[in-house]
Design a protein around this motif. Sequence first.
Motif, PDB file in Angstrom:
ATOM      1  N   ALA A  44      -4.842  -9.047 -12.377  1.00 27.47           N
ATOM      2  CA  ALA A  44      -5.512  -7.797 -12.766  1.00 27.47           C
ATOM      3  C   ALA A  44      -4.838  -6.580 -12.150  1.00 27.47           C
ATOM      4  O   ALA A  44      -4.420  -6.607 -10.993  1.00 27.47           O
ATOM      5  CB  ALA A  44      -6.973  -7.842 -12.321  1.00 27.47           C
ATOM      6  N   CYS A  45      -4.737  -5.543 -12.953  1.00 27.97           N
ATOM      7  CA  CYS A  45      -4.371  -4.223 -12.436  1.00 27.97           C
ATOM      8  C   CYS A  45      -5.296  -3.221 -13.095  1.00 27.97           C
ATOM      9  O   CYS A  45      -5.398  -3.174 -14.324  1.00 27.97           O
ATOM     10  CB  CYS A  45      -2.918  -3.872 -12.781  1.00 27.97           C
ATOM     11  N   MET A 102       0.865  -1.186   0.000  1.00 27.91           N
ATOM     12  CA  MET A 102       0.000   0.000   0.000  1.00 27.91           C
ATOM     13  C   MET A 102       0.889   1.220   0.000  1.00 27.91           C
ATOM     14  O   MET A 102       1.833   1.294   0.767  1.00 27.91           O
ATOM     15  CB  MET A 102      -0.860   0.045   1.260  1.00 27.91           C
ATOM     16  N   SER A 103       0.583   2.144  -0.853  1.00 30.56           N
ATOM     17  CA  SER A 103       1.485   3.268  -0.940  1.00 30.56           C
ATOM     18  C   SER A 103       0.743   4.538  -1.314  1.00 30.56           C
ATOM     19  O   SER A 103      -0.087   4.540  -2.217  1.00 30.56           O
ATOM     20  CB  SER A 103       2.569   2.960  -1.972  1.00 30.56           C
ATOM     21  N   VAL A 104       1.022   5.580  -0.571  1.00 35.58           N
ATOM     22  CA  VAL A 104       0.476   6.911  -0.852  1.00 35.58           C
ATOM     23  C   VAL A 104       1.656   7.857  -0.940  1.00 35.58           C
ATOM     24  O   VAL A 104       2.522   7.844  -0.063  1.00 35.58           O
ATOM     25  CB  VAL A 104      -0.469   7.364   0.274  1.00 35.58           C
ATOM     26  N   ARG A 105       1.719   8.622  -2.000  1.00 36.82           N
ATOM     27  CA  ARG A 105       2.765   9.632  -2.090  1.00 36.82           C
ATOM     28  C   ARG A 105       2.213  10.937  -2.642  1.00 36.82           C
ATOM     29  O   ARG A 105       1.412  10.930  -3.575  1.00 36.82           O
ATOM     30  CB  ARG A 105       3.919   9.142  -2.984  1.00 36.82           C
ATOM     31  N   LEU A 106       2.668  12.041  -2.053  1.00 35.25           N
ATOM     32  CA  LEU A 106       2.341  13.377  -2.558  1.00 35.25           C
ATOM     33  C   LEU A 106       3.605  13.922  -3.204  1.00 35.25           C
ATOM     34  O   LEU A 106       4.670  13.895  -2.593  1.00 35.25           O
ATOM     35  CB  LEU A 106       1.884  14.280  -1.410  1.00 35.25           C
ATOM     36  N   LEU A 107       3.474  14.386  -4.440  1.00 36.52           N
ATOM     37  CA  LEU A 107       4.652  14.741  -5.229  1.00 36.52           C
ATOM     38  C   LEU A 107       4.613  16.219  -5.600  1.00 36.52           C
ATOM     39  O   LEU A 107       3.602  16.697  -6.115  1.00 36.52           O
ATOM     40  CB  LEU A 107       4.676  13.891  -6.506  1.00 36.52           C
ATOM     41  N   ASP A 108       5.729  16.911  -5.373  1.00 30.83           N
ATOM     42  CA  ASP A 108       5.748  18.341  -5.706  1.00 30.83           C
ATOM     43  C   ASP A 108       6.438  18.604  -7.052  1.00 30.83           C
ATOM     44  O   ASP A 108       6.722  19.748  -7.392  1.00 30.83           O
ATOM     45  CB  ASP A 108       6.378  19.168  -4.586  1.00 30.83           C
ATOM     46  N   GLU A 144      -4.177  -7.086  -3.709  1.00 35.49           N
ATOM     47  CA  GLU A 144      -2.776  -7.276  -3.300  1.00 35.49           C
ATOM     48  C   GLU A 144      -2.089  -5.963  -2.972  1.00 35.49           C
ATOM     49  O   GLU A 144      -1.266  -5.884  -2.058  1.00 35.49           O
ATOM     50  CB  GLU A 144      -1.992  -7.950  -4.439  1.00 35.49           C
ATOM     51  N   ALA A 145      -2.357  -4.962  -3.798  1.00 34.43           N
ATOM     52  CA  ALA A 145      -1.630  -3.698  -3.640  1.00 34.43           C
ATOM     53  C   ALA A 145      -2.467  -2.552  -4.168  1.00 34.43           C
ATOM     54  O   ALA A 145      -3.282  -2.732  -5.073  1.00 34.43           O
ATOM     55  CB  ALA A 145      -0.300  -3.756  -4.396  1.00 34.43           C
ATOM     56  N   ALA A 146      -2.253  -1.387  -3.569  1.00 35.64           N
ATOM     57  CA  ALA A 146      -2.924  -0.177  -4.048  1.00 35.64           C
ATOM     58  C   ALA A 146      -1.918   0.961  -4.017  1.00 35.64           C
ATOM     59  O   ALA A 146      -1.049   1.025  -3.143  1.00 35.64           O
ATOM     60  CB  ALA A 146      -4.129   0.161  -3.180  1.00 35.64           C
ATOM     61  N   ALA A 159       4.878   0.503 -13.472  1.00 34.04           N
ATOM     62  CA  ALA A 159       5.833  -0.566 -13.748  1.00 34.04           C
ATOM     63  C   ALA A 159       6.689  -0.852 -12.515  1.00 34.04           C
ATOM     64  O   ALA A 159       6.962  -2.008 -12.191  1.00 34.04           O
ATOM     65  CB  ALA A 159       6.710  -0.180 -14.941  1.00 34.04           C
ATOM     66  N   ALA A 160       7.085   0.205 -11.805  1.00 34.43           N
ATOM     67  CA  ALA A 160       7.945   0.022 -10.631  1.00 34.43           C
ATOM     68  C   ALA A 160       7.210  -0.735  -9.535  1.00 34.43           C
ATOM     69  O   ALA A 160       7.772  -1.622  -8.881  1.00 34.43           O
ATOM     70  CB  ALA A 160       8.420   1.383 -10.122  1.00 34.43           C
ATOM     71  N   THR A 161       5.934  -0.402  -9.323  1.00 31.37           N
ATOM     72  CA  THR A 161       5.165  -1.118  -8.302  1.00 31.37           C
ATOM     73  C   THR A 161       4.911  -2.555  -8.739  1.00 31.37           C
ATOM     74  O   THR A 161       5.061  -3.491  -7.943  1.00 31.37           O
ATOM     75  CB  THR A 161       3.831  -0.408  -8.010  1.00 31.37           C
ATOM     76  N   ALA A 162       4.552  -2.745 -10.014  1.00 30.35           N
ATOM     77  CA  ALA A 162       4.275  -4.099 -10.512  1.00 30.35           C
ATOM     78  C   ALA A 162       5.503  -4.997 -10.348  1.00 30.35           C
ATOM     79  O   ALA A 162       5.382  -6.182 -10.019  1.00 30.35           O
ATOM     80  CB  ALA A 162       3.856  -4.045 -11.978  1.00 30.35           C
TER      81      ALA A 162
END
Lengths: 153, 91
Positions: free
Chosen positions: A30-31, A1-7, A77-79, A17-20
Amino acid sequence: MSVRLLDASFDPWAELAATAARLPVGRCGACAAFVGSMRDYNAGREVESLELEHYPDMTRRHLERLIEEARRRWEFEAALILHRVGRVTVGDPIVLVAVWAVHRAPAFAASRSLMEELKRSAPFWKKEFGPDGNAWVTPGGPAPQAPSTHHTG
Amino acid sequence: MSRITIKVKYFASLRERLGRAEDRLEVEEQASVGALWERVRGGVASDVGAPGAAGPPPGAILATVNLEYARAERLLRAGDEVAFFPPVTGG
């Protein structure tokens, strides 16, 4: 599980692709991913850039909570939720929501729900800048309801 | 009734309209979020509403206490961080 705020600008396809690549090979059939990008018009006005304000202490935690709540409704599995803050220019991706699951139904349903919940309740505010000056965006009418059953739109 | 100190934050168009991002205020212990809004609203017509299923009521101001959405009736305690802001427009 991942949350990111990007400036700064990000590449949603590279992020997917990096998460997969970190998921167990062969586990997820499925994605489902949503990418929202900045248009050059809104409500009939030409727009050149946006300033995205957020509530730093709250926003990340709120998005993490949305994923936890989705986890109680669907098996996946992942979000991943990535969202821009700061200055955004036309064409830039603003948000990426993606869910990996064994089957497509929970992937579609959870990603749709996460995106609609984000629009409804996550503390972000857009200010538009264009040739006619600047203006805060107001929510445009009621948000669509996330479908609770299979829906291919 | 004793008095308590709380932190209040404002965001987006509300922050610009009030001309400040933050206040540190003394209020009566057990004052409500709605009563606090009455004190700081400075001529802003909107009332405090919650983000309902179809989004917040048009023109509503949303409130949070300690980073979670709160209703106008919510009572305040010493050290609480309250925020007021307009309906959200992310995504």
